[in-house]
Design an enzyme around this catalytic site. Structure first.
Site, short mmCIF file in Angstrom:
data_model
loop_
_atom_site.label_atom_id
_atom_site.label_comp_id
_atom_site.label_asym_id
_atom_site.label_seq_id
_atom_site.Cartn_x
_atom_site.Cartn_y
_atom_site.Cartn_z
N HIS A 1 10.12 10.59 6.14
CA HIS A 1 9.70 10.07 4.84
C HIS A 1 8.76 11.02 4.09
O HIS A 1 7.93 11.69 4.67
CB HIS A 1 9.01 8.71 5.01
CG HIS A 1 7.82 8.76 5.93
ND1 HIS A 1 6.55 9.04 5.49
CD2 HIS A 1 7.71 8.60 7.28
CE1 HIS A 1 5.70 9.02 6.50
NE2 HIS A 1 6.39 8.75 7.60
N ASP A 2 8.95 11.08 2.78
CA ASP A 2 8.06 11.77 1.85
C ASP A 2 8.06 13.28 1.99
O ASP A 2 7.18 13.96 1.46
CB ASP A 2 6.62 11.24 1.98
CG ASP A 2 6.53 9.76 1.68
OD1 ASP A 2 6.74 9.38 0.51
OD2 ASP A 2 6.27 8.96 2.62
N GLY B 1 6.75 13.23 8.76
CA GLY B 1 6.52 12.79 7.39
C GLY B 1 5.61 13.70 6.60
O GLY B 1 4.81 14.46 7.14
#
Length: 260
Positions: free
Chosen positions: A118-119, A136
């Site tokens: 994520h991200d 992440g």
């Protein structure tokens, strides 16, 4: 060119000339650009935005929810640029409320079994070899090459045109234009082969090499090396990119070879 054994949610937005093979699953809130090919058994989940002329190979899962216990179901995305290839069983998780999206640039190649958490923010023209894993909140510049089984710690940054050797554990930031190797990860010269392939002149390559000799080879600490580089090297785009990367590093940069 949508096979009848594929499932496509009625709210998905698919360009007219996308090819979708049998047993593909495409969820709602998905957009796929012209000329893209989706291989059998790929899964495209909510929030995916896939560009033009991409290739998504069998078993890939795009825009799965983050493997982050802080995620509470917020409406986030995965954005993939044009002409990017995602090979077999790659997993790319969508963002959290920290950044709201995971982004992969154009003209990238993610080989089989890579994972992008994520991200993450990945630039253009990057190559990730098999089994490379990004935690992440990682930032990757343009033209970065990560060899097989590289693992990168969350919040790390890798600068543009860097090369990280296979099996490396990346716990600190990797500045632009360098080769990173060994354990713990250390400076192993500049990525001269990659720079020549991309049209950098010999004078420019020598300039970058001299900057990194000051930083990593001549036994200066980072603060002293920065002062010398600013004083002794004329301002150029490459010099300023290196200085700005180091100044903006939150985790600190990797060490020179032989430094603890």
């Amino acid at each position: 060119m949508i096979q009848p054994l594929a499932y496509i949610h009625p709210q998905a937005k698919i360009a007219d000339n996308v090819v979708i093979e049998p047993f593909v699953t495409i969820h709602k809130d998905v957009e796929i650009g012209e000329g893209t090919w989706i291989g059998s058994n790929a899964t495209i989940m909510e929030g995916a935005r896939i560009g033009k002329n991409c290739r998504i190979f069998p078993g890939a899962v795009i825009s799965g929810i983050p493997q982050d216990l802080k995620f509470k179901g917020e409406n986030t995305q995965v954005i993939i640029g044009d002409n990017t290839t995602i090979r077999e069983c790659v997993t790319i998780n969508r963002g959290t409320k920290d950044h709201w999206r995971t982004e992969i640039g154009s003209n990238c190649l993610l080989m089989a079994y890579c994972h992008v958490a994520h991200d993450c923010q990945i630039g253009d023209n990057c190559i990730f070899s098999n089994n490379t894993t990004l935690a992440g909140h990682i930032t990757i510049g343009d033209y970065v090459v990560l060899a097989g089984m590289v693992a990168i710690h969350q919040f790390c940054k890798v600068g543009s045109h860097a090369f990280v050797t296979g099996g490396s554990l990346v716990r600190k930031d990797v500045p632009p234009y360098v080769k990173a190797a060994r354990e713990p990860l250390s400076y192993a010269g500049i990525n001269s082969v990659g720079l020549r392939r991309r049209g950098f002149s010999e004078d420019k390559i020598n300039e970058i090499q001299d900057i990194y000799r000051t930083l990593f080879v001549k036994n200066n600490n980072v603060s002293k090396a920065m002062e010398i580089i600013e004083a002794d090297f004329r301002p150029t785009a490459e010099r300023d990119e290196i200085l700005n990367f180091i100044t903006g590093s939150q985790r600190g940069i990797m060490k020179g070879f032989g430094n603890s």
